[in-house]
Write a protein that holds these residues in place. Structure first.
Motif, short mmCIF file in Angstrom:
data_model
loop_
_atom_site.label_atom_id
_atom_site.label_comp_id
_atom_site.label_asym_id
_atom_site.label_seq_id
_atom_site.Cartn_x
_atom_site.Cartn_y
_atom_site.Cartn_z
N PHE A 1 -17.80 -30.02 -15.11
CA PHE A 1 -18.00 -31.24 -14.35
C PHE A 1 -18.74 -31.11 -13.04
CE2 PHE A 1 -13.96 -31.60 -16.89
CZ PHE A 1 -14.20 -33.12 -17.03
N GLY A 2 -19.37 -29.97 -13.10
CA GLY A 2 -20.43 -29.73 -11.79
C GLY A 2 -20.06 -29.72 -10.56
N ILE A 3 -18.37 -29.18 -10.28
CA ILE A 3 -18.03 -29.17 -8.92
C ILE A 3 -17.79 -27.81 -8.58
CG2 ILE A 3 -15.90 -29.65 -7.68
CD1 ILE A 3 -15.15 -31.79 -9.77
N SER A 4 -18.82 -27.39 -7.70
CA SER A 4 -19.24 -25.89 -7.27
C SER A 4 -17.88 -25.34 -6.39
CB SER A 4 -20.04 -26.05 -6.22
OG SER A 4 -20.19 -26.80 -5.11
N ARG A 5 -16.91 -26.08 -5.89
CA ARG A 5 -15.81 -25.52 -5.17
C ARG A 5 -14.87 -26.55 -5.11
NH1 ARG A 5 -13.62 -20.89 -3.12
NH2 ARG A 5 -13.05 -20.99 -1.13
N PRO A 6 -13.94 -26.41 -6.42
CA PRO A 6 -13.16 -27.61 -6.68
C PRO A 6 -11.72 -27.35 -5.84
CG PRO A 6 -13.72 -26.40 -8.54
CD PRO A 6 -14.44 -25.61 -7.53
N LYS A 7 -11.29 -28.27 -5.53
CA LYS A 7 -9.93 -28.32 -4.71
C LYS A 7 -8.91 -28.83 -5.67
CE LYS A 7 -9.68 -30.20 -0.48
NZ LYS A 7 -9.74 -31.30 0.51
N ILE A 8 -7.99 -28.20 -5.93
CA ILE A 8 -6.91 -28.49 -7.05
C ILE A 8 -5.38 -28.53 -6.23
CG2 ILE A 8 -5.76 -27.46 -9.04
CD1 ILE A 8 -8.21 -25.88 -9.64
N ALA A 9 -4.71 -29.74 -6.65
CA ALA A 9 -3.37 -30.11 -6.15
C ALA A 9 -2.46 -29.62 -7.11
CB ALA A 9 -3.35 -31.41 -5.79
N VAL A 10 -1.44 -29.14 -6.80
CA VAL A 10 -0.31 -28.73 -7.74
C VAL A 10 0.99 -29.77 -7.60
CG1 VAL A 10 1.33 -26.63 -8.75
CG2 VAL A 10 -1.17 -26.39 -7.65
N ILE B 1 -20.64 -36.04 -23.99
CA ILE B 1 -21.75 -35.79 -23.97
C ILE B 1 -21.99 -35.25 -22.47
CG2 ILE B 1 -24.06 -37.27 -23.66
CD1 ILE B 1 -23.12 -39.21 -25.90
N LYS B 2 -21.44 -35.99 -21.52
CA LYS B 2 -21.68 -35.41 -19.99
C LYS B 2 -21.31 -33.98 -19.98
CE LYS B 2 -20.77 -36.75 -15.17
NZ LYS B 2 -20.07 -37.52 -14.34
N ILE B 3 -20.21 -33.57 -20.52
CA ILE B 3 -19.69 -32.32 -20.29
C ILE B 3 -20.59 -31.42 -21.12
CG2 ILE B 3 -17.69 -30.80 -21.16
CD1 ILE B 3 -15.69 -33.25 -20.75
N PHE B 4 -21.07 -31.85 -22.38
CA PHE B 4 -21.86 -30.75 -22.99
C PHE B 4 -23.07 -30.71 -22.17
CE2 PHE B 4 -25.59 -30.46 -25.68
CZ PHE B 4 -25.14 -29.18 -26.68
N LYS B 5 -23.88 -31.71 -21.72
CA LYS B 5 -24.89 -31.61 -20.73
C LYS B 5 -24.53 -30.70 -19.48
CE LYS B 5 -27.29 -35.68 -22.04
NZ LYS B 5 -28.01 -37.03 -21.53
N ASN B 6 -23.38 -31.01 -18.94
CA ASN B 6 -23.11 -30.09 -17.74
C ASN B 6 -22.84 -28.66 -18.18
OD1 ASN B 6 -23.32 -32.05 -15.98
ND2 ASN B 6 -21.00 -32.56 -16.09
N ARG B 7 -22.29 -28.24 -19.32
CA ARG B 7 -22.07 -26.88 -19.69
C ARG B 7 -23.37 -26.27 -20.09
NH1 ARG B 7 -17.40 -25.42 -23.85
NH2 ARG B 7 -16.09 -26.59 -22.40
#
Length: 360
Positions: A199-208, A325-331
């Motif tokens: 998803f191209g997020i360089s510094r993800p913030k994850i909630a739990v 398709i977007k994920i494939f391109k991002n990856r």
């Protein structure tokens, strides 16, 4: 994998044709310009689709093929699994419709693993009926994990909300015993890497989310938060993964809260999926993250109650296609960046000369 100058090959498994699966596939591909963006390859039956496109009054033609190498850009390709007529009974699962769902999924998955298609989009299946016919898994995720030899992560995605679940299709009575500190850490590490790579997020913030009401109220309503979830979050944060919580599930899914994070990990299926499906509605996509291959699906089921009535909404299936398709391109872009990462050569020892160009 497809070369950069080629259209992405999107494999589509048909699901249960007595539900809404064929209808949403046909409608998602009804725009004549759709094949300018990707090359669809449906794993099903030409006669089945010809019958149903007439039921739903959609003008659509197919390029019938017996091997994927014969697929063409600019058209809808139909890999014929059978040339026989299909006995369609809208609203009722049958042995024939269930077997077609199994055959389609297996054929499409093998093509994905062989590099014949780039991504897989799966139409809804009837898990119970498939298991009656020998299918060993309660859903796509378990099947794909076994095929790929790797544990995946159920991730529901829309434009502004991403929800992962720690435990998948298990009874509520077994949820608590399936929550461990190590499992939380493993899944969040996987989620963090997915957000970066796919998803191209360089510094993800994850909630739990917490497991118990009010996240246990300091131990008054359960100890899992104190003994398991909070220590896992602390370890992850200290390791450099931006992890926060645990948050009470009953108040987390308010826009002013969840929009502050890139994704959230729920402790069990309905804790995460019920609010997601309410908020995302027809735009939601189910993505099996963490696997070496890309698979998405709509976030709804077979919907036998509306099958054959021409009222099924194809938006979630369309979103599943374009998300894949977007994920494939991002990856692909991420892997290319890693492969071509510049390695700085170690500097040679200064020879003390004033004309050394490295001094300037």
């Amino acid at each position: 994998m497809s070369a950069k100058n080629q259209k992405i090959k999107v494999g589509i498994s048909v699901g249960d044709f007595n539900g809404i699966s064929v209808e949403i596939i046909i409608k998602a591909l009804k725009n004549k310009d759709i094949t300018e963006f990707f090359t669809p390859i449906i794993f099903a039956s030409g006669k089945l689709f010809t019958y149903q496109k007439n039921v739903f009054k959609v003008q659509q033609t197919y390029n019938y093929i017996t091997e994927i190498a014969a697929a063409k850009d600019g058209v809808i390709n139909m890999l014929n699994l059978t040339k026989d007529n299909s006995n369609i009974e809208f609203g009722t699962p049958t042995e024939e419709s269930t077997q077609m769902a199994i055959d389609s999924l297996e054929s499409a998955t093998n093509a994905l693993m062989n590099g014949e298609i780039d991504v897989l989009v799966t139409a809804p299946i009837n898990k119970e009926e498939m298991m009656k016919q020998g299918f060993k898994h309660a859903g796509h995720t378990g099947y794909l994990e076994e095929k790929f030899g790797k544990t995946g992560l159920m991730l529901l995605v829309s434009d502004n909300l991403k929800v992962a679940v720690l435990t998948h299709h298990i009874p509520i009575s077994e949820v608590a015993q399936n929550i461990t500190k190590e499992k939380i850490k493993k899944q969040i590490k996987l989620l963090n890497q997915t957000l970066i790579e796919d998803f191209g997020i360089s510094r993800p913030k994850i909630a739990v989310l917490g497991l118990n009401p009010h996240s246990g109220d300091g131990g008054a309503i359960g100890k899992e938060e104190i003994e398991i979830i909070e220590p896992a979050i602390k370890d992850l944060f200290e390791s450099g993964i931006m992890t926060f919580g645990p948050f009470p599930a009953d108040s987390y899914f308010q826009p002013e809260k969840y929009c502050n994070y890139d994704a959230v990990l729920a402790m069990y299926h309905d804790q995460g999926l019920a609010p997601f499906k309410t908020l995302a509605y027809a735009e939601g996509v189910n993505y099996t993250a963490g696997l070496p291959y890309i698979r998405t699906s709509p976030d709804h089921g077979v919907a036998y109650d509306i099958a054959g009535k021409d009222v099924a909404d194809e938006q979630s299936f369309s979103e599943a296609i374009f998300t894949a398709i977007k994920i494939f391109k991002n990856r692909t872009e991420y892997n290319d960046l890693i492969a071509n990462k510049m390695h700085v050569k170690p500097r040679e020892k200064d020879n003390g000369r004033d004309d050394d160009p490295r001094r300037f």
